[in-house]
Write an enzyme that holds these catalytic residues in place. Structure first.
Site, PDB file in Angstrom:
ATOM      1  N   ASP A  97       0.863  -1.182   0.000  1.00 18.57           N
ATOM      2  CA  ASP A  97       0.000   0.000   0.000  1.00 18.57           C
ATOM      3  C   ASP A  97       0.904   1.237   0.000  1.00 18.57           C
ATOM      4  O   ASP A  97       1.832   1.329   0.801  1.00 18.57           O
ATOM      5  CB  ASP A  97      -0.853  -0.039   1.281  1.00 18.57           C
ATOM      6  CG  ASP A  97      -2.272   0.410   1.042  1.00 18.57           C
ATOM      7  OD1 ASP A  97      -2.445   1.511   0.485  1.00 18.57           O
ATOM      8  OD2 ASP A  97      -3.204  -0.321   1.424  1.00 18.57           O
ATOM      9  N   ASP A 154      -2.948   4.725  -2.224  1.00 23.35           N
ATOM     10  CA  ASP A 154      -3.946   5.249  -1.284  1.00 23.35           C
ATOM     11  C   ASP A 154      -4.320   6.709  -1.561  1.00 23.35           C
ATOM     12  O   ASP A 154      -3.441   7.542  -1.813  1.00 23.35           O
ATOM     13  CB  ASP A 154      -3.332   5.160   0.124  1.00 23.35           C
ATOM     14  CG  ASP A 154      -4.277   5.588   1.223  1.00 23.35           C
ATOM     15  OD1 ASP A 154      -5.248   4.868   1.470  1.00 23.35           O
ATOM     16  OD2 ASP A 154      -4.054   6.654   1.823  1.00 23.35           O
ATOM     17  N   GLU A 196      -6.800   4.007  -5.440  1.00 31.83           N
ATOM     18  CA  GLU A 196      -8.065   4.334  -4.778  1.00 31.83           C
ATOM     19  C   GLU A 196      -8.470   5.695  -5.322  1.00 31.83           C
ATOM     20  O   GLU A 196      -7.801   6.688  -5.054  1.00 31.83           O
ATOM     21  CB  GLU A 196      -7.849   4.401  -3.269  1.00 31.83           C
ATOM     22  CG  GLU A 196      -9.148   4.660  -2.540  1.00 31.83           C
ATOM     23  CD  GLU A 196      -8.952   5.032  -1.070  1.00 31.83           C
ATOM     24  OE1 GLU A 196      -9.803   4.684  -0.264  1.00 31.83           O
ATOM     25  OE2 GLU A 196      -7.949   5.700  -0.743  1.00 31.83           O
ATOM     26  N   HIS A 220     -11.043  -2.889   3.479  1.00 29.97           N
ATOM     27  CA  HIS A 220     -10.863  -2.556   4.900  1.00 29.97           C
ATOM     28  C   HIS A 220     -11.592  -1.277   5.317  1.00 29.97           C
ATOM     29  O   HIS A 220     -11.561  -0.915   6.487  1.00 29.97           O
ATOM     30  CB  HIS A 220      -9.369  -2.415   5.174  1.00 29.97           C
ATOM     31  CG  HIS A 220      -8.776  -1.247   4.435  1.00 29.97           C
ATOM     32  ND1 HIS A 220      -8.708  -1.204   3.052  1.00 29.97           N
ATOM     33  CD2 HIS A 220      -8.295  -0.076   4.866  1.00 29.97           C
ATOM     34  CE1 HIS A 220      -8.183  -0.054   2.687  1.00 29.97           C
ATOM     35  NE2 HIS A 220      -7.929   0.658   3.758  1.00 29.97           N
ATOM     36  N   ASP A 221     -12.204  -0.580   4.364  1.00 29.22           N
ATOM     37  CA  ASP A 221     -12.959   0.640   4.693  1.00 29.22           C
ATOM     38  C   ASP A 221     -14.461   0.418   4.578  1.00 29.22           C
ATOM     39  O   ASP A 221     -15.249   1.335   4.797  1.00 29.22           O
ATOM     40  CB  ASP A 221     -12.597   1.778   3.719  1.00 29.22           C
ATOM     41  CG  ASP A 221     -11.169   2.242   3.870  1.00 29.22           C
ATOM     42  OD1 ASP A 221     -10.632   2.163   4.997  1.00 29.22           O
ATOM     43  OD2 ASP A 221     -10.576   2.688   2.869  1.00 29.22           O
TER      44      ASP A 221
HETATM   45  C1  GLC Z   1      -7.726   5.456   2.377  1.00 33.14           C
HETATM   46  C2  GLC Z   1      -7.599   4.170   3.151  1.00 33.14           C
HETATM   47  C3  GLC Z   1      -8.178   4.360   4.518  1.00 33.14           C
HETATM   48  C4  GLC Z   1      -7.402   5.448   5.208  1.00 33.14           C
HETATM   49  C5  GLC Z   1      -7.357   6.728   4.371  1.00 33.14           C
HETATM   50  C6  GLC Z   1      -6.297   7.671   4.862  1.00 33.14           C
HETATM   51  O1  GLC Z   1      -9.047   5.801   2.161  1.00 33.14           O
HETATM   52  O2  GLC Z   1      -8.200   3.126   2.451  1.00 33.14           O
HETATM   53  O3  GLC Z   1      -8.170   3.202   5.288  1.00 33.14           O
HETATM   54  O4  GLC Z   1      -7.974   5.723   6.447  1.00 33.14           O
HETATM   55  O5  GLC Z   1      -7.040   6.467   3.020  1.00 33.14           O
HETATM   56  O6  GLC Z   1      -5.028   7.178   4.558  1.00 33.14           O
END
Ligand code: GLC
Length: 556
Positions: free
Chosen positions: A98, A197, A254, A327-328
């Site tokens: 990541d 990310d 993402e 995970h979110d």
């Molecule tokens: C992304 C991740 C999440 C995290 C955020 C800040 O959305 O998937 O888990 O809290 O970024 O890094």
């Protein structure tokens, strides 16, 4: 599109804190993943995406990195990581990490120096604004202002996410250079690529002007001013050219909020990334994805429409990243199947529906067991900073305590972060020590050991359908075939996958009732199905409740 190796992967996402604890301190680790490689191989996955494993105070469970070149000691050593990569490789499993480069932890040496000395060059590594007043009314993703006051100074620093996650200043070339060097060093280390990310946040509206408030707190969502802003493409192109292009790596970003008209820049042949995660289907139950207390009503036909729009837009340009959990997100069973969350057949149909779409499938740990959401009764039981913020914000916006708790139970990111249930013993065989986050209630019945022994379990089904996608004679069609959606009943999702050689028609019944679909072709052969033998008579396909059927059209 030109073929790429990553189109053939099946990715399994690991949340390392919760996967398997090999040294019994209550926290999962790299050696834990190593010990479970055989399980992953048997599942038929070919790649692991491991959530952040770098040194971090863990305020956001690793998405707050304090050293990009060191690992969090609770996860293990560089040597452990090297062994994991090598052993996985021997078993035909690649690993991606990541990449968190929108922000660092406030405990990163750069930020520490920026705070300690006003004149240090590191001040310009982050976003600081001087003044007695808070610079503007933007609301951070995890609640409250995006600005945090620097102690002892009339200065504020900027954070899109939590207070302990200051944003890097991408306008500063020196920052970008330091990040590119770091990215390349990791690619040299032998990983197959990155999940990138929060990358659509790296460019901010440079006016930093207040905008119209959208909540009773007088603030406005920073997604309006900090996500997909004009000028971001220069940064993304540079990242691609300086890093990803130099390696034959896979990058999956993402990227919520990208208009389908813009996909060309992101995922075409010369796009910034191999593929991106789109969230329109994932967030169909909540307003703008980020306000859990604003629930939206939806039907299977809405899910179908969202998936169809995404698939058709992507097909014109590049490749999709298909997922139903991460995970979110809460558990897909509870979110998409509602009252049928524990119905094995419904869970299997949800799985096959997205696993046969055009694109690379991502499976989130525990999804292959059909895990369901938990029910927590007190706010103190939550670890996720976002859940805590959403709880208080819901009440600020007029919800009662019970309603607020109900909404976070439905949406909390902790739902997917509970320790992985390997068996029915205490702590689910995850650890011998009290885990960092309590188990979800259903682990005595939903766990690996239980499902391994049952040929009809969700786990056995995941193995079967992944084997069908990867190894059957329809592999070529299921991976590379074009997709077109078929007209169907409101509660059925149906689509066709087609190459020059084969045509597969896939039907997924999301109803608890039997359904009939009239087929367009007289000659069809069943090549995959759940439940008992499906009936086809006079061009009518009789689907059982929650049944999946895949037909091969014999004459096109
Ligand atoms: C992304 C991740 C999440 C995290 C955020 C800040 O959305 O998937 O888990 O809290 O970024 O890094």
């Amino acid at each position: 599109m030109e073929r790429k190796w990553w189109q053939e992967e099946i990715v399994y996402q690991i949340y390392p804190k919760s996967f398997y604890d090999s040294n019994h301190d209550g926290i999962g680790d790299l050696n834990g993943i190593r010990k479970k490689l055989k399980y992953l191989k048997d599942l038929n996955v070919t790649m692991l995406w491991i959530c952040p494993i770098f040194k971090s105070p863990m305020d956001d469970n690793g998405y707050d990195i304090s050293d990009y070149f060191a690992l969090a000691p609770e996860f293990g050593t560089m040597e452990d990581l090297k062994c994991l990569i090598d052993e996985a490789k021997e078993m035909g499993i690649k690993i991606i990490l990541d990449l968190v480069i929108n922000h660092t932890s406030d405990e990163h040496a750069w930020f520490q120096q920026a705070i300690a000395n006003k004149d240090s060059k590191y001040r310009n590594y982050y976003i600081f604004k001087e003044g007695k007043e808070v610079p503007n009314n933007w609301r951070s993703i995890f609640g409250g202002s995006v600005w945090e006051k620097v102690e002892g100074e009339d200065t504020y620093y900027f954070h899109t996410f939590g207070k302990k996650q200051p944003d890097l200043n991408w306008e500063n070339k020196e920052v970008r250079e330091a990040l590119y060097a770091m990215v390349n060093q990791w690619l040299e280390f032998g990983i197959a690529g990155f999940r990138v990310d929060a990358i659509t946040f790296i460019k901010k509206d440079q006016s930093y002007a207040s905008i119209e408030a959208d909540g009773v707190d007088g603030l406005a969502k920073c997604t309006k001013t900090c996500r997909n802003q004009e000028g971001i493409k220069d940064f993304l192109l540079e990242l691609k050219e300086r890093c990803f292009d130099k390696y034959d790596c896979m990058s999956v970003a993402e990227a919520p909020g990208i208009a389908y008209d813009d996909l060309d820049d992101f995922i075409s042949k010369d796009g910034f990334f191999s593929m991106i995660f789109d969230f329109k289907a994932a967030d169909l139950d909540v307003a703008s994805g980020s306000e859990w207390f604003k629930r939206l009503p939806w039907k299977i036909s809405d899910l179908r429409t969202k998936l169809m729009e995404y698939q058709m837009a992507v097909q014109k340009i590049g490749w999709a990243a298909n997922f139903i959990e991460n995970h979110d997100q809460p558990r897909s069973t509870t979110k998409y199947l509602l009252a049928h969350e524990r119905n094995k057949e419904a869970v299997k149909t949800l799985a096959s529906m997205y696993l046969c779409l055009r694109g690379t499938p991502y499976i989130y740990q525990g999804q292959e067991l059909g895990m369901v959401n938990f029910q927590r009764s007190r706010i103190e039981e939550f670890n996720d900073i976002s859940s805590i913020d959403q709880y208080y914000r819901a009440m600020q916006e007029g919800c009662s305590k019970e309603e607020a708790l109900h909404y976070i139970n439905l949406r909390s990111r902790d739902n997917s972060r509970t320790p992985f249930p390997w068996n029915a013993t205490r702590y689910g065989g995850f650890s011998e020590h009290t885990p960092w986050l309590s188990m979800s209630e259903e682990y005595p019945t939903i766990n690996v050991e239980e499902q391994m022994q049952d040929e009809d379990s969700v786990l056995s089904f995941y193995k079967k359908i992944l084997h069908f996608r990867q190894n059957s004679k329809y592999r070529e069609c299921l991976i590379y075939g074009d997709i077109a959606f078929l007209e169907s009943d409101e509660e059925i999702i149906a689509y066709e996958r087609k190459t020059k050689k084969d045509c597969l028609q896939c039907f997924f019944n999301f109803s608890d009732q039997g359904k009939e679909e009239t087929l367009l072709h007289a000659s069809c052969k069943v090549v995959f199905q759940t439940q008992d033998k499906v009936e086809i008579k006079d061009k009518v396909l009789k689907l059982k409740p929650f049944q999946t059927v895949i037909l091969k059209v014999e004459e096109q």
